[in-house]
Write a protein that holds these residues in place. Sequence first.
Motif, short mmCIF file in Angstrom:
data_model
loop_
_atom_site.label_atom_id
_atom_site.label_comp_id
_atom_site.label_asym_id
_atom_site.label_seq_id
_atom_site.Cartn_x
_atom_site.Cartn_y
_atom_site.Cartn_z
N UNK A 15 0.82 -1.23 0.00
CA UNK A 15 0.00 0.00 0.00
C UNK A 15 0.85 1.27 0.00
N UNK A 16 2.18 1.14 -0.13
CA UNK A 16 3.05 2.32 -0.20
C UNK A 16 2.84 3.02 -1.53
N UNK A 17 2.88 4.37 -1.53
CA UNK A 17 2.75 5.09 -2.79
C UNK A 17 4.00 4.88 -3.64
N UNK A 18 3.78 4.68 -4.93
CA UNK A 18 4.88 4.44 -5.87
C UNK A 18 4.69 5.33 -7.09
N UNK A 19 5.75 6.05 -7.46
CA UNK A 19 5.78 6.84 -8.69
C UNK A 19 7.00 6.39 -9.48
N UNK A 20 6.77 5.85 -10.67
CA UNK A 20 7.85 5.29 -11.48
C UNK A 20 7.86 5.97 -12.84
N UNK A 21 8.84 6.88 -13.07
CA UNK A 21 8.99 7.46 -14.41
C UNK A 21 9.89 6.58 -15.26
N UNK A 22 9.72 6.66 -16.56
CA UNK A 22 10.56 5.91 -17.47
C UNK A 22 10.41 6.44 -18.88
N UNK A 44 15.72 0.12 -9.02
CA UNK A 44 16.14 0.25 -7.62
C UNK A 44 15.26 1.26 -6.90
N UNK A 45 15.03 2.40 -7.52
CA UNK A 45 14.16 3.42 -6.92
C UNK A 45 12.74 2.88 -6.76
N UNK A 46 12.26 2.18 -7.74
CA UNK A 46 10.92 1.59 -7.68
C UNK A 46 10.82 0.64 -6.48
N UNK A 47 11.80 -0.24 -6.33
CA UNK A 47 11.77 -1.19 -5.22
C UNK A 47 11.87 -0.49 -3.87
N UNK A 48 12.68 0.58 -3.79
CA UNK A 48 12.79 1.35 -2.55
C UNK A 48 11.44 1.96 -2.18
N UNK A 49 10.71 2.45 -3.15
CA UNK A 49 9.39 3.02 -2.86
C UNK A 49 8.42 1.93 -2.40
N UNK A 50 8.47 0.78 -3.03
CA UNK A 50 7.62 -0.33 -2.62
C UNK A 50 7.92 -0.73 -1.17
N UNK A 51 9.22 -0.74 -0.84
CA UNK A 51 9.65 -1.13 0.51
C UNK A 51 9.48 0.00 1.54
N UNK A 52 9.09 1.20 1.09
CA UNK A 52 8.90 2.32 2.00
C UNK A 52 10.19 3.00 2.40
N UNK A 53 11.25 2.81 1.62
CA UNK A 53 12.57 3.39 1.93
C UNK A 53 12.69 4.80 1.35
#
Length: 54
Positions: A15-22, A44-53
Motif C-alpha cells: 500500500x506504499x505510494x509508488x511513482x515510477x517514471x521511465x 532500484x528506486x521503484x523497489x525502494x518506494x515499494x519497501x517504504x525506503x
Amino acid sequence: MVYLWTLNGPHVDTKNPVTVPGWKALDLTEIMLISASLGWFDATDCQNQIDGIA
C-alpha cells in the motif's frame, strides 16, 4: 519515436505510494511498424518506494 511515461499508485501488497517514471524509444518502419524497442525505468528506486525506503 521516444515517449516518456509515469506510473503512479499504491503498491498492491504494501500500500506504499509508488511513482515510477521511465521512457520508451521505438524505431518505426515506413509503414509505422515497430522494428526495434528500448525502454528504461529505475528499478532500484521503484523497489525502494515499494519497501517504504524512499
